[in-house]
Enzyme design. Structure first.
Site, short mmCIF file in Angstrom:
data_model
loop_
_atom_site.label_atom_id
_atom_site.label_comp_id
_atom_site.label_asym_id
_atom_site.label_seq_id
_atom_site.Cartn_x
_atom_site.Cartn_y
_atom_site.Cartn_z
N ASP A 119 31.95 1.24 -34.41
CA ASP A 119 31.72 2.45 -33.62
C ASP A 119 31.97 3.65 -34.53
OD1 ASP A 119 34.46 2.44 -33.92
OD2 ASP A 119 34.93 2.15 -31.80
N SER A 153 29.72 -7.74 -33.28
CA SER A 153 30.11 -7.32 -31.93
C SER A 153 31.12 -8.25 -31.29
CB SER A 153 28.86 -7.25 -31.03
OG SER A 153 28.00 -6.25 -31.51
N SER A 335 33.40 -9.86 -26.16
CA SER A 335 32.75 -9.08 -27.22
C SER A 335 33.39 -7.69 -27.28
CB SER A 335 31.25 -8.99 -26.94
OG SER A 335 31.02 -8.29 -25.74
N TYR A 336 32.92 -6.87 -28.22
CA TYR A 336 33.54 -5.56 -28.46
C TYR A 336 33.56 -4.73 -27.17
CZ TYR A 336 34.83 -1.41 -31.08
OH TYR A 336 35.49 -0.31 -31.56
N PRO A 337 34.75 -4.24 -26.77
CA PRO A 337 34.86 -3.62 -25.44
C PRO A 337 34.49 -2.14 -25.39
CG PRO A 337 37.03 -3.79 -26.44
CD PRO A 337 36.07 -4.38 -27.43
#
Length: 862
Positions: A119, A153, A335-337
């Site tokens: 991110d 991810s 997975s990526y939150p």
């Protein structure tokens, strides 16, 4: 053979990724900072054999701050913070020595692979890592590429191996957008916060907040809560009337009908309708319609929806929910939150994720049925181009995750299964009746296919009594017709879920920062969290927002911050210039700041109505050294002393209790001393209110008590009560707490180490003499004859706390994270002779020669 350094964002992630890439055959060692591990293995990198070193950071390596003097609230005009004040990048956590650690591990490496979270913040950390590591890495040959970025991810074998095979480059623009946001928030937030904190805390005593903070995102967030509060306060309830009819299709059953007019606000008109309908004896069926309806399955799950449900349905605050989600991600369960996307990419392995859940007892039957009958492709949602929606990556049980971890995981999994399930279908029957000239309706629903509601039962169609079979023209006997008097009710306070929705709608904060802003307004005492996780503004929060509206509404409205967020997104996309956006935004807020300062009287008028002036707050405690009148102790945050005669305010240490210290006075300024204490198990020390705020010696800083004062003869000073160098921290000195008897103790004046000793002693004094072995000050101890633990019924003894064998069983350390070399488990059992100074916990061979007491004190201050 090339050496490849790989860096993840957290130690647990580094371990998981290294385990996957090395297929479990790695060696691990602790890094020099003690917080990060280095996992090493040999493998293949871009077609060549290579030695891999996988390690991590602990979040941001650097943080932005003003340089030295601009951090002083007293010496700098807040207006200077907008442009004049230079900023610098400092280590985010100096104790971790992260830059040094990265340089040690990066020295001699040929390539670097960045495994930071994918991110904008992760991209920013990428460049912080590169700034630390590139200078010490081997220089590349001509145009050889050495910097790689892994995009992933989830922590699954497939995703990690795929990321390693498709390495990209870090995104400079996304990193710059984070730099811009950090600088804007720092400069704008600090300028407004410093000004309004100093202004209002200098005038009012019961604000009950140690910081009157302003934030470009935080303040509009508070604005939403106060706006709802104002609607509640200004709401005037109105009376209205509803006509309710009941018909009896069969002898023992009744059916309640809804009036098509819904309600009327005039009593006489309502009475007229009642009279007209009462004349009818039967209700006539005007029409019967049946229609199949669909309740759509949910969109794939993004961060904002997860936080909304966590707050509304699971009772978890957004900050807490985000921490749990991050833990589930690092452990490989989800997975990526952090994602804004609600649309699965075409190549996403939905069946693979679903198969993982086929044997979970909670939803195995539903999953097996979906796999055999075929899954429904998820609804088309919004693709923000960041990460796939939040998805369960492996099966788990309640025993594995426990408590809140399981509750959040269960919701994420049920939501995912629902996205690939069928829609819920039901038959809606609507019967329209006429009673005289008035129309009434009755609606019934029967589920024909439960679809996704099997796995999300809280979304299921409520079970209703089935409607009787009717045909057009049927007449049913009327059971009763009555008039119900009701009142309109005000809206309720905003829930966290509603606030998150508003923040997302108006572009306040990002999916990652929304929980932080909500947490901030709670911690600042601007709102309190009531039952049902509703946010009720406090007096302070209400007055602040009303004050901003009075002076400059744009400070609290979401419009200006939303515009800034759009500009920051343009920087991330490479469509806007970083320096121009920064300069333009700071210029706007600088003008707003000057206008705010000039118009502060408008907010002050509101403050006067709600809060008490300093002189009228608090209770008399100690005497002022200037006028010798009593100063008042203001207990509300931030606690302080105020002399109304001199009109002076003196800040005090926070988070403890303050009381008068035996009416003793400071030899320098004649102020009465006060005693600060963190409780019976904590530490306590006396302080002079004047010296605490105006350090009397050059080697002292603001905020130092008597246990750090270098006065050479004062009986309360460090010079007279200091015993020896702290056994835990580098710079601290263990100082006798002369108020602690009969449970005597000495405490470090820098960290939280406490040493209990000589319980039930009558008197404990620090001797001017020092120990020959360790140079700590000797201690004179007097015991009562009946309670003396000294050998041979002696009542007095002088010796070193650390080295004297007579004292060996009378000293006990109370510090959870530490062991002294002379104590096993802090129980006062002797291991052998040691040093009071120089030795660290766990012991060390060839300890350095300790300094003498005065040299130690000098080194401590200089």
């Amino acid at each position: 053979m090339k050496t490849v350094l790989m860096v993840a964002e957290k130690p647990s992630l580094a371990q998981s990724i290294a385990k996957i890439l090395s297929r479990g055959s790695m060696s691990s060692r602790k890094g020099l900072n003690g917080a990060c591990y280095v996992h090493e293995y040999t493998g293949s990198f871009i077609g060549q054999s290579a030695h891999f070193k996988m390690t991590s950071v602990c979040g941001h390596v650097m943080t932005l701050d003003f340089i030295g003097k601009y951090n002083s609230w007293d010496k700098v005009d807040p207006a200077e913070l907008f442009s004049k004040a230079p900023t610098e990048k400092k280590e985010a956590n100096p104790k971790l020595t992260m830059v040094k650690f990265l340089q040690v591990e990066g020295r001699g490496c040929d390539c670097i692979v960045l495994w930071l979270d994918c991110d904008k913040e992760g991209e920013n950390i990428c460049f912080e890592v590169l700034d630390a590591v590139l200078p010490v890495m081997n220089k590349p040959r001509s145009s050889e590429r050495t910097i790689y970025r892994a995009k992933f991810s989830s922590i699954t074998d497939t995703d990690i191996c795929n990321a390693m095979n498709h390495l990209g480059e870090p995104n400079r623009n996304e990193a710059l957008s984070v730099d811009a946001r950090q600088e804007l928030d720092l400069r704008i937030g600090c300028a407004f916060t410093r000004f309004q904190t100093k202004y209002f805390q200098g005038k009012y005593g019961n604000l009950d907040s140690s910081l009157i903070s302003f934030g470009p995102c935080q303040t509009p967030t508070l604005g939403f809560c106060v706006e709802r509060h104002d609607k509640i306060q200004s709401f005037k309830p109105e009376t209205y009337w509803v006509l309710q009819a009941k018909v009896n299709p069969e002898k023992e059953s009744s059916l309640t009908l809804d009036w098509d007019r819904v309600r009327v606000f005039d009593r006489e008109i309502a009475q007229m309708f009642l009279n007209i309908t009462k004349m009818a004896k039967e209700a006539k069926v005007e029409s019967v319609s049946k229609k199949e309806k669909v309740k759509q399955r949910p969109l794939a799950l993004n961060t904002v929806e997860m936080l909304r449900v966590a707050s509304a349905a699971l009772g978890m605050g957004p900050q807490h929910a985000m921490q749990i989600a991050e833990r589930l991600y690092t452990q490989g369960y989800i997975s990526y939150p952090r994602t804004e996307t609600t649309h699965y990419p075409e190549n996403f392995d939905l069946k693979g994720c679903l198969r993982q859940q086929a044997n979970n007892p909670y939803w195995a039957e539903t999953v097996k049925a979906l796999l055999s009958d075929g899954i429904n492709h998820p609804r088309k949602g919004h693709d923000a181009g960041d990460h796939p929606p939040i998805t369960p990556m492996r099966s788990a049980t309640e025993a594995e995750l426990g408590g809140d971890g399981w509750r959040l995981y269960e919701y994420i999994t049920r939501h995912f299964i629902a996205t690939v399930s069928a829609d819920c279908r039901y038959l809606q029957t609507t019967i329209s009746f006429s009673i005289g000239p008035e129309r009434f309706t009755c609606i019934g629903k029967v589920v024909t296919s439960p679809g996704f509601t099997e796995v999300m039962p809280w979304h299921s169609i409520p079970l209703e009594e089935s409607l009787p079979h009717c045909e057009k023209g049927d007449l049913l006997p009327i059971g009763e017709i009555k008039l119900l008097e009701k009142q309109t009710s005000p809206p309720d306070y905003l829930t966290e879920a509603e606030l998150i929705t508003l923040m997302e709608k108006h572009g306040i904060g990002t999916d990652a920062s929304i929980p932080v802003h909500i947490n901030n307004i709670c911690q600042r005492n601007y709102v309190t969290v009531e039952s049902g996780r509703r946010l009720k503004p406090t007096n302070l929060g209400i007055v602040l927002v009303h004050g901003y509206y009075k002076i400059d509404a744009e400070l609290v409205l979401p419009t200006i911050r939303s515009a800034v967020e759009k500009q920051l997104n343009l920087i991330a996309l490479g469509k806007a210039n970083y320096h121009q956006v920064l300069e333009h935004t700071l210029d706007i807020f600088k003008r707003k700041f000057h206008y705010f300062v000039d118009s502060i009287a408008g907010m002050d008028e509101l403050m006067e109505v709600s809060f008490s002036p300093l002189a009228a707050t608090g209770k008399p405690l100690s005497r002022c050294g200037k006028c010798h009148r009593f100063m008042k102790y203001i207990q509300a945050k931030p606690s302080r002393l105020h002399c109304s005669h001199c009109d002076e305010t003196y800040s005090l240490p926070q988070n403890g209790t303050i009381k008068l210290y035996k009416e003793l006075r400071c030899p320098l300024d004649d102020f009465e001393l006060v005693l600060w204490s963190s409780g019976s198990r904590g530490k306590s020390y006396p302080l002079c209110p004047y010296c605490y705020n105006h350090p009397p010696f050059r080697d002292m800083k603001k905020g130092m008590g008597c246990n750090e004062c270098t006065h050479p003869t004062c009986q309360h000073s460090l010079s007279m009560l200091g015993i020896g160098q702290c056994v835990e921290c580098e710079n601290g000195v263990l100082v006798l707490d002369s108020t602690s008897g009969p449970k005597w103790k000495m405490a470090c004046n820098k960290c939280n180490v406490i040493v209990h000793f000589f319980e039930n002693a009558h008197k404990v004094r620090v001797s001017p003499e020092t120990c020959d072995l360790c140079d700590a000050a000797l201690v004179d101890v007097d015991f009562n004859k009946a309670k003396s633990p000294l050998p041979g019924d002696e009542t007095q003894h002088s010796g070193c706390v650390f080295c004297d064998p007579v004292f060996q069983d009378l000293v006990e350390l109370k510090h959870a994270a530490m062991r002294h070399p002379m104590h096993r488990g802090g129980q006062g059992k002797r291991q052998g002779r040691g040093r009071g100074k120089g030795r660290r916990p766990g012991g060390r061979l060839n300890p350095k020669k300790p300094k003498d007491k005065m040299a130690a004190l000098a080194a401590y201050f200089v």
